[in-house]
Design a protein around this motif. Structure first.
Motif, PDB file in Angstrom:
ATOM      1  N   GLU A 382       0.844  -1.199   0.000  1.00  0.00           N
ATOM      2  CA  GLU A 382       0.000   0.000   0.000  1.00  0.00           C
ATOM      3  C   GLU A 382       0.883   1.254   0.000  1.00  0.00           C
ATOM      4  OE1 GLU A 382      -3.021   2.372  -0.342  1.00  0.00           O
ATOM      5  OE2 GLU A 382      -3.017   0.232  -0.712  1.00  0.00           O
ATOM      6  N   HIS A 383       1.922   1.201   0.822  1.00  0.00           N
ATOM      7  CA  HIS A 383       2.824   2.336   0.920  1.00  0.00           C
ATOM      8  C   HIS A 383       3.466   2.630  -0.425  1.00  0.00           C
ATOM      9  CE1 HIS A 383       5.767   5.078   2.503  1.00  0.00           C
ATOM     10  NE2 HIS A 383       6.714   4.405   1.884  1.00  0.00           N
ATOM     11  N   PHE A 390       1.531   9.710  -4.917  1.00  0.00           N
ATOM     12  CA  PHE A 390       2.016  11.000  -4.437  1.00  0.00           C
ATOM     13  C   PHE A 390       2.921  11.629  -5.486  1.00  0.00           C
ATOM     14  CE2 PHE A 390       1.246  10.522   0.246  1.00  0.00           C
ATOM     15  CZ  PHE A 390       0.691  11.776   0.415  1.00  0.00           C
ATOM     16  N   GLU A 391       3.849  10.798  -5.955  1.00  0.00           N
ATOM     17  CA  GLU A 391       4.790  11.319  -6.938  1.00  0.00           C
ATOM     18  C   GLU A 391       4.063  11.764  -8.199  1.00  0.00           C
ATOM     19  OE1 GLU A 391       7.623   8.187  -7.242  1.00  0.00           O
ATOM     20  OE2 GLU A 391       8.495   8.705  -5.295  1.00  0.00           O
ATOM     21  N   LYS A 512       5.216  20.815   0.876  1.00  0.00           N
ATOM     22  CA  LYS A 512       4.442  20.288   1.993  1.00  0.00           C
ATOM     23  C   LYS A 512       4.102  18.822   1.752  1.00  0.00           C
ATOM     24  CE  LYS A 512       1.321  23.138   4.668  1.00  0.00           C
ATOM     25  NZ  LYS A 512       0.153  23.958   4.306  1.00  0.00           N
ATOM     26  N   LEU A 513       3.668  18.529   0.519  1.00  0.00           N
ATOM     27  CA  LEU A 513       3.344  17.142   0.172  1.00  0.00           C
ATOM     28  C   LEU A 513       4.554  16.243   0.382  1.00  0.00           C
ATOM     29  CD1 LEU A 513       1.186  17.468  -3.052  1.00  0.00           C
ATOM     30  CD2 LEU A 513       0.521  16.355  -0.941  1.00  0.00           C
ATOM     31  N   ARG A 514       5.718  16.762  -0.056  1.00  0.00           N
ATOM     32  CA  ARG A 514       6.953  15.993   0.118  1.00  0.00           C
ATOM     33  C   ARG A 514       7.173  15.697   1.592  1.00  0.00           C
ATOM     34  NH1 ARG A 514      10.232  17.972  -4.412  1.00  0.00           N
ATOM     35  NH2 ARG A 514       9.731  16.387  -5.957  1.00  0.00           N
ATOM     36  N   GLU A 515       6.992  16.757   2.417  1.00  0.00           N
ATOM     37  CA  GLU A 515       7.207  16.575   3.845  1.00  0.00           C
ATOM     38  C   GLU A 515       6.283  15.500   4.391  1.00  0.00           C
ATOM     39  OE1 GLU A 515       6.886  20.309   5.942  1.00  0.00           O
ATOM     40  OE2 GLU A 515       8.749  20.946   4.980  1.00  0.00           O
ATOM     41  N   LEU A 517       4.992  13.082   2.839  1.00  0.00           N
ATOM     42  CA  LEU A 517       5.457  11.792   2.356  1.00  0.00           C
ATOM     43  C   LEU A 517       6.583  11.277   3.239  1.00  0.00           C
ATOM     44  CD1 LEU A 517       4.684  10.166  -0.116  1.00  0.00           C
ATOM     45  CD2 LEU A 517       6.692  11.046  -1.243  1.00  0.00           C
ATOM     46  N   GLU A 518       7.519  12.203   3.550  1.00  0.00           N
ATOM     47  CA  GLU A 518       8.638  11.787   4.389  1.00  0.00           C
ATOM     48  C   GLU A 518       8.164  11.367   5.757  1.00  0.00           C
ATOM     49  OE1 GLU A 518      11.434  14.990   4.184  1.00  0.00           O
ATOM     50  OE2 GLU A 518      11.858  14.482   2.094  1.00  0.00           O
ATOM     51  N   ASP A 519       7.218  12.174   6.295  1.00  0.00           N
ATOM     52  CA  ASP A 519       6.634  11.839   7.594  1.00  0.00           C
ATOM     53  C   ASP A 519       6.090  10.436   7.584  1.00  0.00           C
ATOM     54  OD1 ASP A 519       7.116  13.884   9.134  1.00  0.00           O
ATOM     55  OD2 ASP A 519       5.067  14.705   9.250  1.00  0.00           O
ATOM     56  N   GLU A 520       5.338  10.171   6.527  1.00  0.00           N
ATOM     57  CA  GLU A 520       4.701   8.862   6.422  1.00  0.00           C
ATOM     58  C   GLU A 520       5.753   7.757   6.380  1.00  0.00           C
ATOM     59  OE1 GLU A 520       1.227   7.100   3.684  1.00  0.00           O
ATOM     60  OE2 GLU A 520       1.124   9.062   4.613  1.00  0.00           O
ATOM     61  N   ALA A 521       6.802   8.024   5.601  1.00  0.00           N
ATOM     62  CA  ALA A 521       7.856   7.017   5.478  1.00  0.00           C
ATOM     63  C   ALA A 521       8.484   6.754   6.845  1.00  0.00           C
ATOM     64  CB  ALA A 521       8.913   7.487   4.500  1.00  0.00           C
TER      65      ALA A 521
END
Ligand code: ADP
Ligand code: MG
Length: 851
Positions: A382-383, A390-391, A512-515, A517-521
């Protein structure tokens, strides 16, 4: 210590992967269990031999049907790819029956679902991410090997390619094969797609199934590594000439990915249209590979790599520094058990693990762990999908922003140009007008030159003044127009500024979206770490529990025994006999977990945990020394509650088994009765389907039937009817327990009648047990027959029962027992009973039975 955790350098690492059931298998094998059962947390695989027996094997990795492609890549291929990047040779192979997922595992392009990308695609992604294309190079060849002939999948006309070996270095190369340099992922995927289509076409032409050929992908990675300062002395050894150089070192690594031919044996007679020679040739490479792997696993001096093309090709992947990873793929279908077994054996040989542990399961952590595994794999897939979307989203927003900016710029330029043209036109027109006026004026002045001052100079002056005024007006108009134009330019400028601002805000959004994404990772990583810790703990517990379970099991619990008493005493006996080891492990369990904790788990919300806890309590309850502690701690009450509160049949079965064990003791029997145990057991029996559940419930009631003090109460609460209700299940083990209960009850009743505390007909007869008793008095199963014979003898001892027994046909059975019963004591008892009853004697006389 688990020996397989030991990492032997150069050892072939073997993972086994189970393919999920296909739609067709779901339908066709719906009623059959899979032929394998995986315990990924223990890295074990159990292959079912029959309904009650299985063989257990250990692998380096056990990948369930839920394992994601990403996980498979990480455990099977990633370490190999990393060594290749470090300059070693690496091989990844898939071995297994056709249709078990070799190509899916290695070659899936994942174009529809990113999460389905296979090992080849992911390996190249990792390689491209690690190298720098300015200094390093990646080259690829893609080949097929069929009947000992090598064909270029990138150029099918190019077949029968020969293998060259460097006699000095032993390096293997294929000078005839196409080598394509790879500079980006896309071109590589294209190449794989091309190769795959050629493979298909070539095989159609050869009239071969693609499952008969091996596909081989070779990736050569060359990297230049900055060398250390190295000192070179001059030829004459003169140290004064030492030069400091930094030579570029080239590191060469080769990754070979082999999608092997299907491992199923092909018919020796060549029934697929092949001659015997062809059949041999088709199998040659695969069997040679087996031999090499054997030799390697056994550290044999001679590895017969020269026996086939495949093994010659893989020769330099077999050195001491190479990493070789094998994934064996299997399917779940019980119909292919034979092929699955031989695949597993191949994998085991490759691992050089000879000991095949045989385990019987009692402790069951696997469900819990499997759920965690499934969850983890779902999360991973899923990730990956989310990351992709996202990308994609970021890309989309960026393109949109760029488009709108260029559009604004374009319209701004257009407007500017339009205005420029407009003003130019105006300007030209004004100039023209001025010129005309100038010419006019000059003409006028020329004519009026002579009479100046003579004639009337006044009118010329007037006209000049008028003209100046007109010019002034024109000038004013011009400057107004210019002002307007300037304003327009300003407003356009501010518009552009605004667009620029909105672009910045889009960029901020992307950031912000990138952030996010990183948070999620990061979150995922944390979760994974937690899961890993949990896994570790689970592994530890499972291992200990397994050990305990195995010891508990040894020689008794699993066996189907007709008689609960003997079963239980057997277990107890075993436990006493096996002495310190056994006691120690139970004591350890108590110590580690604590009885209260185990009992509290009986109320757990988690069904797996609950089942597990009941099993532990049941195992503990099998030992007499624990029974008191369990009852004291409220375990009996909890078990009875489970019969009421749970709807899970396994829980019912195990809880009833534990209650049956506890019900062997008189004090406990009273406790059970006080807590309305009979109605609970009868209710459980009424709802049960599984004969084992019924056997346990019947066993528990049968134990209660043997308590003199509880007769009335037991009957009052429907115990006899409950017992008789269970004969609907024709399972002999259940019937034996029912018969034992009836015999126990009859014995107590008979004692009470003798003592004068009971009068009148037997409650068994009152509750309608007699017809079943008569029907089964000569049952072929001896445990049933024996108990009923005893029950009949007890009933016959009291005249109050005689009339019913005669009319119900019991007399005939008694006569038969007194003559034919193989047990002398029962025979004698029947005889004595018959002869001491006047009613029976009279009836026998009437029937002319010679006695
Ligand atoms: P093989 O190469 O061993 O003959 P394939 O890779 O062609 O087998 O797989 C056979 C079928 O099973 C294909 O349709 C494939 O998509 C499917 N399959 C195999 N493994 C999996 C898996 N782990 N998950 C989902 N589908 C799978
Ligand atoms: Mg295949």
């Amino acid at each position: 210590m688990l020996f397989y955790l030991r990492v032997v350098p150069g050892r072939v690492r073997v993972a086994v992967r189970l393919r999920p059931r296909s739609a067709e298998e779901m339908m066709a094998d719906a009623d059959f269990a899979d032929c394998v059962e995986l315990q990924p947390e223990l890295k074990r695989l159990k292959l079912r031999r029959n309904n009650w027996d299985s063989d257990t094997y250990e692998f380096d990795e056990v990948l369930t049907e839920f394992a994601s492609q990403k996980r498979v890549y990480e455990v099977v291929a990633k370490p190999v790819v990393e060594s290749v990047l470090d300059g070693y040779n690496g091989t990844i192979m898939a071995y297994g029956q056709t249709g078990t997922g070799k190509t899916y595992t290695l070659g899936c392009l994942g174009e529809e679902d990113t999460a389905a990308r296979g090992i080849m695609v992911r390996a190249m992604e990792d390689i491209l991410a690690d190298v720098s294309l300015e200094t390093d190079s990646i080259c690829v060849s893609y080949l097929q090997l069929y009947m000992e002939s090598i064909q270029d999948l990138l150029d099918p006309a190019n077949d029968n390619i020969s293998i060259m070996e460097d006699p000095k270095t032993g390096d293997v190369s294929l000078p005839g094969a196409n080598i394509v340099e790879i500079r980006n992922q896309q071109s590589f995927v294209e190449l794989l797609r091309l190769g795959e289509s050629h493979r298909f076409a070539a095989n159609t032409k050869l009239n071969a199934e693609s499952s008969r050929s091996h596909a081989i992908l070779m990736v050569h990675v060359e990297r230049s590594v900055k060398g250390k300062h190295s000192a070179l002395s001059g030829e004459n050894g003169n140290n004064a000439h030492i030069t400091t150089l930094k030579p570029a070192i080239i590191r060469k690594g080769k990754l070979v990915v082999v999608d092997l031919a299907g491992s199923e044996r092909i018919d020796k007679s060549g029934s697929e249209g092949h001659t015997l020679e062809e059949a041999k040739s088709i199998n040659l490479s695969l069997s040679a590979l087996g031999k090499c792997i054997n030799a390697l696993a056994e550290n044999s001096v001679h590895v017969p790599v020269r026996d086939s093309k495949l093994t010659r090709l893989l020769r330099d992947s077999f050195g001491g520094t190479a990493r070789t990873s094998l994934v064996v793929t299997i399917g779940p279908s019980p119909r292919h058990r034979g092929e699955t077994a031989s695949t597993i054996t191949f994998g085991q040989r490759a691992m050089k693990v000879e000991n095949m542990l045989k385990l019987k399961e009692e402790f069951d952590y696997k469900g819990l762990s499997r759920r965690l595994d499934v969850q983890l794999d779902k999360l991973i897939a899923e990730h990956e999908r989310q990351q992709k979307s996202f990308e994609d989203e970021i890309k989309r927003i960026t393109t949109e922003a760029k488009n709108s900016i260029s559009e604004v710029e374009r319209s701004y330029a257009d407007a500017l140009e339009k205005d420029r043209l407009k003003y130019q036109k105006h300007y030209m027109e004004s100039i023209k007008k001025l010129e005309e006026q100038l010419v006019n004026n000059q003409q006028k002045n020329g004519i009026e030159k002579v009479p100046v001052g003579l004639e009337d100079g006044g009118s010329a002056l007037t006209s000049n003044i008028e003209e100046v005024a007109e010019l002034k007006k024109l000038l004013q108009k011009e400057s107004l127009l210019r002002k307007a134009a300037e304003e327009e330019v300003n407003s356009l400028k501010s518009q552009v500024a605004q667009w620029k601002r909105s672009e910045t805000s889009e960029n901020l959004k992307i950031l912000k979206l990138r952030e996010m994404l990183e948070d999620e990772a990061r979150q995922k990583e944390k979760l994974e770490a937690e899961i890993a810790i949990l896994h570790g703990q689970l592994l530890q517990i499972s291992f200990e529990a397994d050990e305990t379970g195995r010891r508990l099991d040894r020689g008794g619990f699993g066996k189907v025994s007709g008689d609960l008493d003997s079963l239980l005493s057997q277990v107890k006996h075993q436990q006493q006999e096996s002495g310190n080891g056994e006691k120690a492990s139970i004591a350890k369990l108590f110590e580690q977990v604590g009885l209260q904790k185990i009992l509290s788990l009986l109320e757990s919300e988690d069904a797996d945990l609950q089942i597990h806890a009941v099993k532990v309590v049941a195992n503990l309850a099998a030992e007499e020394t624990n029974q008191e502690k369990i009852v004291e701690a409220g375990g009996l009450t909890s078990l009875l509650m489970l019969l009421r509160s749970s709807e899970n049949e396994t829980i019912h079965r195990v809880a009833a088994g534990a209650i049956a064990n506890l019900a062997m003791n008189e004090t406990n029997q009273e406790l059970i009765m006080d807590q309305r145990g009979i109605s609970l057991l009868s209710m459980t029996a009424a709802n049960a389907e599984d004969p084992q559940t019924l056997r346990m419930v019947a066993g528990a009631i049968a134990n209660l039937c043997g308590n003199d003090k509880l007769q009335m109460k037991l009957r009052g609460e429907g115990g006899i009817k409950g017992l008789l209700g269970m004969v609907r299940c024709r399972n002999p083990d259940v019937l034996a327990q029912v018969a034992r209960g009836i015999a126990n009850f009859a014995k107590c009743e008979s004692r009470a009648s003798t003592q004068g505390t009971k009068t009148g007909r037997s409650l068994l007869i009152e509750d309608g047990a007699l017809p079943w008793i008569v029907q089964n008095a000569n049952n072929e199963a001896s445990p049933i027959r024996r108990h009923i014979e005893l029950a009949l003898c007890h009933l016959a001892q009291h005249e109050a029962n005689a009339k019913d027994m005669i009319s119900g046909g019991a007399l005939w059975e008694l006569v038969r027992i007194s003559r034919d019963c193989s047990r002398e004591d029962i025979r004698t008892l029947a005889h004595r009973t018959l002869t001491s009853s006047s009613a029976f004697l009279a009836e026998m006389r009437r029937l002319r039975i010679d006695y």
